[in-house]
Write a protein that holds these residues in place. Structure first.
Motif, PDB file in Angstrom:
ATOM      1  N   ARG A  55      27.222  84.428  35.625  1.00 41.98           N
ATOM      2  CA  ARG A  55      26.473  83.256  36.095  1.00 41.98           C
ATOM      3  C   ARG A  55      26.448  83.203  37.630  1.00 41.98           C
ATOM      4  NH1 ARG A  55      29.185  79.936  33.618  1.00 41.98           N
ATOM      5  NH2 ARG A  55      30.487  79.017  35.266  1.00 41.98           N
ATOM      6  N   ARG A  56      27.585  83.502  38.236  1.00 40.31           N
ATOM      7  CA  ARG A  56      27.643  83.492  39.706  1.00 40.31           C
ATOM      8  C   ARG A  56      26.761  84.583  40.309  1.00 40.31           C
ATOM      9  NH1 ARG A  56      31.458  80.810  42.637  1.00 40.31           N
ATOM     10  NH2 ARG A  56      32.508  79.177  41.437  1.00 40.31           N
ATOM     11  N   LEU A  57      26.733  85.742  39.680  1.00 39.25           N
ATOM     12  CA  LEU A  57      25.898  86.829  40.189  1.00 39.25           C
ATOM     13  C   LEU A  57      24.418  86.485  40.050  1.00 39.25           C
ATOM     14  CD1 LEU A  57      27.834  89.941  38.818  1.00 39.25           C
ATOM     15  CD2 LEU A  57      27.795  89.093  41.173  1.00 39.25           C
ATOM     16  N   ASP A  58      24.059  85.903  38.914  1.00 43.92           N
ATOM     17  CA  ASP A  58      22.666  85.487  38.718  1.00 43.92           C
ATOM     18  C   ASP A  58      22.258  84.484  39.795  1.00 43.92           C
ATOM     19  OD1 ASP A  58      22.431  87.109  36.511  1.00 43.92           O
ATOM     20  OD2 ASP A  58      22.761  85.507  35.049  1.00 43.92           O
ATOM     21  N   LEU A  66      31.665  90.933  45.490  1.00 41.83           N
ATOM     22  CA  LEU A  66      32.637  91.881  46.037  1.00 41.83           C
ATOM     23  C   LEU A  66      33.587  92.372  44.949  1.00 41.83           C
ATOM     24  CD1 LEU A  66      33.502  90.113  49.421  1.00 41.83           C
ATOM     25  CD2 LEU A  66      32.243  92.253  49.134  1.00 41.83           C
ATOM     26  N   ALA A  67      33.979  91.467  44.062  1.00 41.68           N
ATOM     27  CA  ALA A  67      34.906  91.849  42.986  1.00 41.68           C
ATOM     28  C   ALA A  67      34.248  92.847  42.036  1.00 41.68           C
ATOM     29  CB  ALA A  67      35.369  90.613  42.226  1.00 41.68           C
ATOM     30  N   VAL A  97      38.913  84.301  36.001  1.00 44.48           N
ATOM     31  CA  VAL A  97      37.896  83.528  35.286  1.00 44.48           C
ATOM     32  C   VAL A  97      37.425  84.354  34.096  1.00 44.48           C
ATOM     33  CG1 VAL A  97      37.164  82.334  37.389  1.00 44.48           C
ATOM     34  CG2 VAL A  97      36.027  84.472  36.718  1.00 44.48           C
ATOM     35  N   ASP A  98      36.472  83.836  33.311  1.00 44.07           N
ATOM     36  CA  ASP A  98      35.920  84.639  32.217  1.00 44.07           C
ATOM     37  C   ASP A  98      34.667  85.359  32.691  1.00 44.07           C
ATOM     38  OD1 ASP A  98      33.431  83.004  31.512  1.00 44.07           O
ATOM     39  OD2 ASP A  98      35.014  81.501  31.337  1.00 44.07           O
ATOM     40  N   HIS A  99      34.260  86.388  31.947  1.00 47.48           N
ATOM     41  CA  HIS A  99      33.169  87.245  32.417  1.00 47.48           C
ATOM     42  C   HIS A  99      31.832  86.525  32.461  1.00 47.48           C
ATOM     43  CE1 HIS A  99      32.573  87.698  28.066  1.00 47.48           C
ATOM     44  NE2 HIS A  99      31.342  88.089  28.344  1.00 47.48           N
ATOM     45  N   GLY A 156      33.611  97.536  39.263  1.00 44.14           N
ATOM     46  CA  GLY A 156      32.513  98.122  38.506  1.00 44.14           C
ATOM     47  C   GLY A 156      32.202  97.489  37.165  1.00 44.14           C
ATOM     48  N   ARG A 157      33.002  96.520  36.716  1.00 49.70           N
ATOM     49  CA  ARG A 157      32.783  95.917  35.401  1.00 49.70           C
ATOM     50  C   ARG A 157      33.003  94.411  35.481  1.00 49.70           C
ATOM     51  NH1 ARG A 157      32.140  99.857  31.730  1.00 49.70           N
ATOM     52  NH2 ARG A 157      32.905 101.932  32.281  1.00 49.70           N
ATOM     53  N   LEU A 158      32.199  93.661  34.709  1.00 52.16           N
ATOM     54  CA  LEU A 158      32.292  92.205  34.736  1.00 52.16           C
ATOM     55  C   LEU A 158      33.636  91.714  34.215  1.00 52.16           C
ATOM     56  CD1 LEU A 158      28.739  91.007  33.579  1.00 52.16           C
ATOM     57  CD2 LEU A 158      29.553  91.541  35.875  1.00 52.16           C
ATOM     58  N   VAL A 159      34.106  92.317  33.117  1.00 51.54           N
ATOM     59  CA  VAL A 159      35.367  91.871  32.521  1.00 51.54           C
ATOM     60  C   VAL A 159      36.530  92.122  33.476  1.00 51.54           C
ATOM     61  CG1 VAL A 159      36.992  92.244  30.629  1.00 51.54           C
ATOM     62  CG2 VAL A 159      34.534  92.174  30.158  1.00 51.54           C
TER      63      VAL A 159
END
Length: 306
Positions: free
Chosen positions: A43-46, A19-20, A36-38, A25-28
């Motif tokens: 890792r969570r998306l994977d 959702l974030a 958290v860090d990107h 639109g961007r990991l960072v």
């Protein structure tokens, strides 16, 4: 025989990460939002894609974009964030309505109408965090995203629910010094050859603001700006005749109306809601605040010609 993804393997917390990313639109940027860090976001998306057995995001030119399955997942998962916020609020005894609402709007409307409406929401509902992004570009579901968006005309091809918020008037104004140095303007034909202060035509992508549709082809663009406040000041300084928002030009010091009854362009401000906005209750409160703001100030948006 395959039975599809196992619900026990799908983490609700991983859905929050999706959702974030869908929101910004961007990991960072999503990582900053989540604290958290990107690499954690990646890792969570994977892990979520592996659990669901489907690709949810593709990299695009302006950031990460949801796939068709990803959009469906986000729309269904969007209430999760709101529920978590409500649980936290109930436990703390705070305002039950919480969440972050991002509003996109043209800079003139955003500064003069949306900003005071959002400020009142913040006072009445301290659990709602508010973001205002101003732009006159076409609405897009990509990039930074939004929860509510005010646009000139309906957003073309966007998967959003749009409704008429209000009409507003565009009228011609000029500095007294500009008018005094030239022949009197009594009819629209007298506008031929005059310098116009308006948007930069080559950069204008909102079809409702195309000069060819406004009936002012006889005028020449003398000063163009993507910023309506710059247009106002340039007109006040005598750069030409400005086609300005009536809610900015009417009664402004150093400006006089030009043919206010003959040239009175009416355009719609549309209000769009993003379907996967997580803070459903907060979005409804902000939407109602914007409606009340324009209803209470209708005479400024459509002032009687003088």
């Amino acid at each position: 025989m395959s039975t599809g993804p196992d619900p026990h393997e799908v983490s609700a917390d991983d859905l929050r990460y999706l959702l974030a990313v869908a929101r910004v639109g961007r990991l960072v940027s999503a990582a900053a939002l989540l604290g958290v860090d990107h690499t954690t976001v990646r890792r969570r998306l994977d892990r979520l894609e592996a659990a669901l057995g489907a690709r949810l995001l593709d990299r695009g030119a302006d950031g990460w974009q949801l796939t068709a399955i990803g959009r469906d997942v986000v729309e269904r998962a969007a209430p999760l964030e709101g529920l978590v916020e409500q649980v936290v609020a109930a436990a703390s005894g705070a305002d039950a309505v919480r969440g972050t609402v991002r509003v996109a709007a043209p800079e003139g409307f955003g500064s003069l109408f949306a900003a005071p409406a959002l400020a009142r929401v913040r006072v009445e509902h301290p659990g709602i965090a508010l973001e205002l992004v101003t732009s006159t570009r076409p609405l897009s579901l990509r990039g930074s995203g939004f929860d509510l968006a005010v646009t000139v005309g309906s957003p073309a091809g966007s998967r959003v629910t749009a409704e008429l918020l209000t009409e507003y008037a565009l009228r011609l104004y000029a500095a007294p010094s500009y008018l005094a140095a030239r022949p009197a303007i009594r009819t629209p034909a007298d506008l031929e050859g005059h310098d116009l202060v308006f948007y930069v035509d080559a950069l204008l992508t909102v079809r409702e603001l195309d000069l060819a549709t406004l009936g002012l082809e006889g005028m020449r663009l003398g000063f163009g700006s993507t910023n309506v406040f710059a247009q106002l000041e340039a007109t006040r300084a005598g750069a030409g005749i400005g086609l300005l928002h009536a809610f900015m030009g009417e009664g402004a010091a150093g400006l006089e109306p030009v043919l206010p009854r003959a040239v009175d362009v009416r355009l719609p401000f549309m209000l769009s809601t993003r379907p996967d906005s997580p803070a459903v209750d907060a979005v409804a409160i902000v939407r109602d605040a914007l409606r009340r703001e324009v209803a209470g100030r209708r005479d400024q948006l459509l002032p009687p010609p003088r």
